[in-house]
Design a protein around this motif. Structure first.
Motif, mmCIF file in Angstrom:
data_model
loop_
_atom_site.group_PDB
_atom_site.id
_atom_site.type_symbol
_atom_site.label_atom_id
_atom_site.label_comp_id
_atom_site.label_asym_id
_atom_site.label_seq_id
_atom_site.Cartn_x
_atom_site.Cartn_y
_atom_site.Cartn_z
ATOM 1 N N ILE A 119 0.843 -1.203 0.000
ATOM 2 C CA ILE A 119 0.000 0.000 0.000
ATOM 3 C C ILE A 119 0.875 1.250 0.000
ATOM 4 C CG2 ILE A 119 -1.699 1.317 1.316
ATOM 5 C CD1 ILE A 119 -2.778 -1.236 -0.048
ATOM 6 N N ARG A 120 1.921 1.251 0.800
ATOM 7 C CA ARG A 120 2.841 2.400 0.836
ATOM 8 C C ARG A 120 3.579 2.556 -0.491
ATOM 9 N NH1 ARG A 120 0.558 4.987 4.953
ATOM 10 N NH2 ARG A 120 0.888 4.002 6.996
ATOM 11 N N LEU A 121 3.961 1.444 -1.102
ATOM 12 C CA LEU A 121 4.619 1.510 -2.404
ATOM 13 C C LEU A 121 3.696 2.120 -3.445
ATOM 14 C CD1 LEU A 121 7.012 0.756 -4.285
ATOM 15 C CD2 LEU A 121 5.900 -1.479 -4.593
ATOM 16 N N ALA A 122 2.429 1.719 -3.424
ATOM 17 C CA ALA A 122 1.468 2.253 -4.395
ATOM 18 C C ALA A 122 1.267 3.749 -4.230
ATOM 19 C CB ALA A 122 0.139 1.523 -4.263
ATOM 20 N N ALA A 123 1.500 4.255 -3.028
ATOM 21 C CA ALA A 123 1.301 5.687 -2.775
ATOM 22 C C ALA A 123 2.429 6.538 -3.341
ATOM 23 C CB ALA A 123 1.173 5.930 -1.275
ATOM 24 N N THR A 124 3.544 5.928 -3.745
ATOM 25 C CA THR A 124 4.659 6.691 -4.303
ATOM 26 C C THR A 124 4.361 7.107 -5.741
ATOM 27 O OG1 THR A 124 5.859 4.797 -5.248
ATOM 28 C CG2 THR A 124 6.217 5.295 -2.898
ATOM 29 N N LYS B 170 -6.815 0.095 5.088
ATOM 30 C CA LYS B 170 -7.525 0.620 6.263
ATOM 31 C C LYS B 170 -6.593 0.684 7.464
ATOM 32 C CE LYS B 170 -12.196 -0.798 4.930
ATOM 33 N NZ LYS B 170 -13.373 -1.643 5.270
ATOM 34 N N ARG B 171 -5.764 -0.340 7.628
ATOM 35 C CA ARG B 171 -4.829 -0.350 8.754
ATOM 36 C C ARG B 171 -3.795 0.762 8.615
ATOM 37 N NH1 ARG B 171 -4.802 -6.684 7.781
ATOM 38 N NH2 ARG B 171 -6.535 -7.251 9.177
ATOM 39 N N CYS B 172 -3.488 1.120 7.377
ATOM 40 C CA CYS B 172 -2.550 2.212 7.137
ATOM 41 C C CYS B 172 -3.226 3.573 7.196
ATOM 42 C CB CYS B 172 -1.882 2.037 5.766
ATOM 43 S SG CYS B 172 -0.733 0.655 5.675
ATOM 44 N N GLY B 173 -4.527 3.584 7.326
ATOM 45 C CA GLY B 173 -5.259 4.845 7.379
ATOM 46 C C GLY B 173 -5.239 5.599 6.073
ATOM 47 N N THR B 174 -5.260 4.871 4.960
ATOM 48 C CA THR B 174 -5.189 5.513 3.653
ATOM 49 C C THR B 174 -6.184 4.858 2.706
ATOM 50 O OG1 THR B 174 -3.671 6.200 1.900
ATOM 51 C CG2 THR B 174 -3.408 3.966 2.737
ATOM 52 N N GLY C 68 -0.155 -5.033 11.089
ATOM 53 C CA GLY C 68 -1.473 -4.535 11.448
ATOM 54 C C GLY C 68 -1.475 -3.153 12.046
ATOM 55 N N SER C 69 -0.300 -2.627 12.373
ATOM 56 C CA SER C 69 -0.229 -1.304 13.009
ATOM 57 C C SER C 69 -0.230 -0.169 12.000
ATOM 58 C CB SER C 69 1.038 -1.206 13.867
ATOM 59 O OG SER C 69 2.205 -1.158 13.035
ATOM 60 N N GLY C 70 0.122 -0.464 10.738
ATOM 61 C CA GLY C 70 0.234 0.582 9.727
ATOM 62 C C GLY C 70 1.477 1.424 9.859
ATOM 63 N N ARG C 71 2.424 1.004 10.743
ATOM 64 C CA ARG C 71 3.623 1.815 11.011
ATOM 65 C C ARG C 71 4.898 1.246 10.393
ATOM 66 N NH1 ARG C 71 5.107 1.411 15.739
ATOM 67 N NH2 ARG C 71 3.640 -0.046 16.662
#
Length: 335
Positions: free
Chosen positions: A25-30, A50-54, A305-308
């Motif tokens: 998910i973080r990679l896709a946001a780049t 959802k777990r990443c809040g995005t 699961g923390s999104g961190r």
């Protein structure tokens, strides 16, 4: 691939209960210019977002080319989970799901559907607990493609390849044979030339024993096995340095002498690399008929699961895959 089309990179999520889905998910946001195709369960990615809040826009992959990708979008090839993931608690029931994603990525690269594979971390123990014998990504892709391979970890400052990978330390000496070492060094030499563009790669080789055996007083593997193999390869034109004592091989004066290091076992050199560039280190599999990069860390079940979870290593792996694809394409065009 169509002119102007973004490289199609297969991205696997690894262990569903680990941090891999969140890293995707973080990679896709780049804004990386790649047509990322996530090979995993679609709903798993939705829950990870959802777990990443995005938010994430997931698009079913139809194999078509695209010339641009908006951050926050990700194509998906759906491979269903067998059991709902519980972050931090791997379920052996999902072992087949994980292996299916790897097989699809490898087969897709070999058939030309993808230009490279980028892998998130998986949980080897969970796959073994399912009754399937499994050593890791490197060994899986080697068997799938029927290739002789070498594991390399690379940062912008240092490249380290391994003569042995996931072996107990007690099994390492017997695995360091002249034949195996010769094969490893030939693969590293060829890949430094073909993938990284070094016309005449300089490779440092670490000794197996402390002080590289100290003239046989601390072990004879260097004298009986390693030096004859290195000398034969030098006669064939390879630029090899060593065997070097591992405790001094990474000092600045030594680093200027080589383009890559071949270590004899997993923990001999990787602590040096990871301690100085953990978030910028990429795992590569050399010798495959396709490009494969990965993170340099595990599933971080305590963070799942923390999104961190920090996506830096997966982003670095994707960047390196894109660089290698671009270099390969340029080489093909010149030919």
């Amino acid at each position: 691939m169509n002119a102007g089309a973004l490289p199609r990179l297969a991205v696997t999520a690894g262990e569903p209960a680990g941090i891999g889905p969140e890293l995707l998910i973080r990679l896709a946001a780049t804004s990386l210019a790649a047509n990322f195709v996530a090979i995993t369960d679609r709903a798993l990615l939705e829950r990870a977002a959802k777990r990443c809040g995005t938010t994430i826009e997931l698009i079913d992959d139809d194999g078509s080319a695209i010339t641009e990708r908006r951050p926050g979008t990700l194509r998906v090839l759906h491979v269903p989970l067998a059991a709902l993931e519980q972050p931090g608690r791997p379920d052996p029931a999902n072992a087949r799901h994980v292996l299916t994603t790897l097989a699809e990525a490898a087969d897709g690269c070999m058939s030309g559907r993808y230009q490279a594979i980028v892998t998130a971390p998986l949980q080897k123990s969970s796959i073994n607990d399912s009754g399937i014998r499994f050593s890791g990504h490197t060994e899986f892709f080697a068997e799938r493609s029927r290739s002789d391979v070498v594991m390399m970890l690379a940062s912008p400052e240092l490249r380290v390849a391994l003569a042995t990978t996931h072996l107990p330390l007690s099994a390492v000496p017997a695995a360091i044979t002249a034949e195996a070492l010769t094969r490893t060094l030939r693969i590293v030499h060829a890949e430094l030339r073909d993938k990284f563009g070094y016309a005449e790669p300089r490779i440092a080789v670490l000794g197996l024993n402390p002080h590289a055996g100290e003239d046989g007083h601390l072990g004879r593997e260097e004298i009986d096995v390693m030096i004859p193999a290195l000398d034969a390869l030098r006669s064939a034109g390879l630029q090899l340095i060593g065997p070097l004592p591992a405790d001094t091989a990474f000092v600045p004066a030594q680093r200027e002498r080589y383009d890559a290091v071949v270590a004899m076992y997993h923990d001999q050199a990787l602590p040096v690399l990871k301690s100085e560039a953990f978030d910028r280190t990429v795992n590569l599999t050399l010798g495959l008929p396709f490009i494969r990069t990965s993170v340099d860390h595990g599933t971080a079940l305590d963070l799942a699961g923390s999104g961190r979870a920090d996506p830096s290593s997966l982003i670095a792996a994707a960047r390196m895959a894109l660089e290698l694809v671009a270099r390969r394409n340029a080489s093909v065009q010149r030919a």
